[in-house]
Motif scaffolding. Structure first.
Motif, PDB file in Angstrom:
ATOM      1  N   LEU A 283       0.829  -1.211   0.000  1.00  7.58           N
ATOM      2  CA  LEU A 283       0.000   0.000   0.000  1.00  7.58           C
ATOM      3  C   LEU A 283       0.858   1.254   0.000  1.00  7.58           C
ATOM      4  CD1 LEU A 283      -2.682  -1.048   2.647  1.00  7.58           C
ATOM      5  CD2 LEU A 283      -2.805  -1.267   0.163  1.00  7.58           C
ATOM      6  N   VAL A 284       1.922   1.241   0.809  1.00 11.21           N
ATOM      7  CA  VAL A 284       2.793   2.414   0.906  1.00 11.21           C
ATOM      8  C   VAL A 284       3.472   2.689  -0.428  1.00 11.21           C
ATOM      9  CG1 VAL A 284       4.854   3.344   2.017  1.00 11.21           C
ATOM     10  CG2 VAL A 284       3.144   2.125   3.379  1.00 11.21           C
TER      11      VAL A 284
ATOM     12  N   VAL B 282      -0.767   3.378  11.184  1.00  6.24           N
ATOM     13  CA  VAL B 282      -1.007   4.662  10.529  1.00  6.24           C
ATOM     14  C   VAL B 282       0.294   5.322  10.083  1.00  6.24           C
ATOM     15  CG1 VAL B 282      -3.153   5.030  11.792  1.00  6.24           C
ATOM     16  CG2 VAL B 282      -1.004   5.920  12.719  1.00  6.24           C
ATOM     17  N   GLY B 283       1.431   4.689  10.349  1.00  2.85           N
ATOM     18  CA  GLY B 283       2.721   5.225   9.929  1.00  2.85           C
ATOM     19  C   GLY B 283       3.721   4.104   9.749  1.00  2.85           C
ATOM     20  N   CYS B 284       4.676   4.306   8.842  1.00  4.08           N
ATOM     21  CA  CYS B 284       5.673   3.273   8.550  1.00  4.08           C
ATOM     22  C   CYS B 284       6.974   3.938   8.118  1.00  4.08           C
ATOM     23  CB  CYS B 284       5.163   2.335   7.455  1.00  4.08           C
ATOM     24  SG  CYS B 284       6.348   1.062   6.950  1.00  4.08           S
ATOM     25  N   LEU B 285       8.081   3.394   8.621  1.00  6.07           N
ATOM     26  CA  LEU B 285       9.415   3.842   8.221  1.00  6.07           C
ATOM     27  C   LEU B 285      10.268   2.609   7.971  1.00  6.07           C
ATOM     28  CD1 LEU B 285      11.570   6.705   9.650  1.00  6.07           C
ATOM     29  CD2 LEU B 285      12.569   4.423   9.422  1.00  6.07           C
ATOM     30  N   VAL B 286      10.959   2.591   6.842  1.00  8.46           N
ATOM     31  CA  VAL B 286      11.855   1.493   6.482  1.00  8.46           C
ATOM     32  C   VAL B 286      13.279   2.024   6.489  1.00  8.46           C
ATOM     33  CG1 VAL B 286      12.457  -0.227   4.735  1.00  8.46           C
ATOM     34  CG2 VAL B 286      10.064   0.440   5.056  1.00  8.46           C
ATOM     35  N   ALA B 287      14.145   1.386   7.290  1.00  6.15           N
ATOM     36  CA  ALA B 287      15.557   1.783   7.390  1.00  6.15           C
ATOM     37  C   ALA B 287      16.433   0.623   6.939  1.00  6.15           C
ATOM     38  CB  ALA B 287      15.903   2.179   8.827  1.00  6.15           C
ATOM     39  N   GLU B 288      17.493   0.953   6.198  1.00  7.21           N
ATOM     40  CA  GLU B 288      18.406  -0.056   5.675  1.00  7.21           C
ATOM     41  C   GLU B 288      19.843   0.428   5.849  1.00  7.21           C
ATOM     42  OE1 GLU B 288      17.343  -0.490   1.599  1.00  7.21           O
ATOM     43  OE2 GLU B 288      17.785   1.585   1.079  1.00  7.21           O
TER      44      GLU B 288
ATOM     45  N   TRP C 110       6.177   6.998   5.615  1.00  3.85           N
ATOM     46  CA  TRP C 110       4.778   7.173   5.201  1.00  3.85           C
ATOM     47  C   TRP C 110       3.904   7.334   6.425  1.00  3.85           C
ATOM     48  CZ3 TRP C 110       0.716   3.924   6.584  1.00  3.85           C
ATOM     49  CH2 TRP C 110      -0.519   4.183   5.970  1.00  3.85           C
ATOM     50  N   VAL C 111       2.933   8.254   6.334  1.00  7.15           N
ATOM     51  CA  VAL C 111       1.942   8.458   7.382  1.00  7.15           C
ATOM     52  C   VAL C 111       0.573   8.544   6.717  1.00  7.15           C
ATOM     53  CG1 VAL C 111       1.100   9.993   9.201  1.00  7.15           C
ATOM     54  CG2 VAL C 111       3.555   9.633   8.918  1.00  7.15           C
TER      55      VAL C 111
END
Length: 289
Positions: free
Chosen positions: A160-161, A190-196, A230-231
């Protein structure tokens, strides 16, 4: 006078003939071949007193509609009967654009809306890592050592993001070293953060009159890269993205990271503004994923 009387007699229905008791239906939007619209007193030639016709197939209706659309464009295809919602609207939850009153559009929206809410649902896990707690929600971290069901949830959310952010088939490229942070409010993500992990980034140079983003050619060492932030649209402007970023800085590595250790991937105009505000500098690091 005699001829007129004779004509009247000829036009009279025979005494033994039964009257046609089958109701007649008047077409409101039927258009004659000459381009004139029938009045309510006229009966459509297509409506007789015989047996009802078989319903037309979808392909037949589509071809008929295409034929009508080649005219003067005056066909009324939707009736405004004072509905509360009318025409094309955008769902405030799943952002799908559809037409109120169109059964096919409404069915497609219902399926997408149900899948959207299902992907963001978060009833809680027995073993979850809560790395931030606030009055309106909490931050949950997913690490490479977590169970498969946690990463299945990550994949469903990122579909979705990525669709909303414009990414195609990105997902999490390096699950063995990446971490994902969810902001959860009342059993909903309601929020997502992807760190690599990232080894180098490039500082953004001050912008001139052009809209292009220029970067320094000299690479600088860094530790973590923010792949996506994303929020949900209903929770923006509430510092949720800032809280996700703070959780990432404190829990991505063994020790908290400073802003020189963090780079942002391919930021959008909104992402540039967010990164500048979060880091307090216009010369933050970026990288190309």
């Amino acid at each position: 006078m005699q001829m007129e009387a004779g004509e009247d007699k000829e036009n009279e229905a025979p005494a033994g003939r039964k009257k046609d008791t089958q109701p007649r239906f008047y077409s409101i939007f039927y258009r004659k071949a000459g381009g004139q619209v029938e009045t309510r007193g006229e009966v459509s030639p297509a409506q007789g007193t015989g047996p009802p016709a078989r319903p037309a197939s979808k392909s037949t209706r589509a071809s008929a509609l295409a034929g009508r659309q080649t005219g003067d464009g005056l066909e009324q295809l939707v009736i405004d009967a004072g509905q509360r919602q009318f025409g094309v609207i955008t769902c405030s939850t799943c952002a799908v654009v559809y037409t109120i009153g169109d059964p096919e559009d409404e069915a497609l929206h219902a399926r997408h809306h149900t899948g959207y809410l299902g992907a963001l649902a978060f009833p809680g896990w027995k073993r979850e890592r809560e790395v931030g707690h606030y009055m309106d929600g909490r931050v949950v971290m997913v690490t490479p050592r977590d169970a498969a069901h946690a990463w299945r949830k990550v994949d469903s959310v990122l579909r979705l993001v990525d669709a909303e952010l414009g990414f195609v088939g990105v997902g999490v490229r390096n699950k063995e070293q990446s971490k994902v942070f969810f902001y959860v409010v009342e059993r909903q993500i309601v929020g997502c953060l992807v760190a690599e992990p990232v080894t180098q980034g490039f500082a953004v140079l001050p912008r001139d009159d052009s809209t292009a983003v220029r970067c320094d050619t000299a690479a600088r060492p860094c530790v973590a890269g923010v792949s996506r932030v994303w929020v949900h649209r209903d929770y923006r402007r509430r510092r949720l993205a800032t809280r996700l970023l703070e959780a990432m800085r404190n829990h991505f590595a063994l020790t908290p990271l400073g802003w020189p250790d963090v780079a942002f991937s391919d930021p959008t105009p909104d992402g540039l503004q967010f990164a500048a505000g979060a880091t307090g500098s216009q010369q933050f690091l970026v990288y190309n994923q």
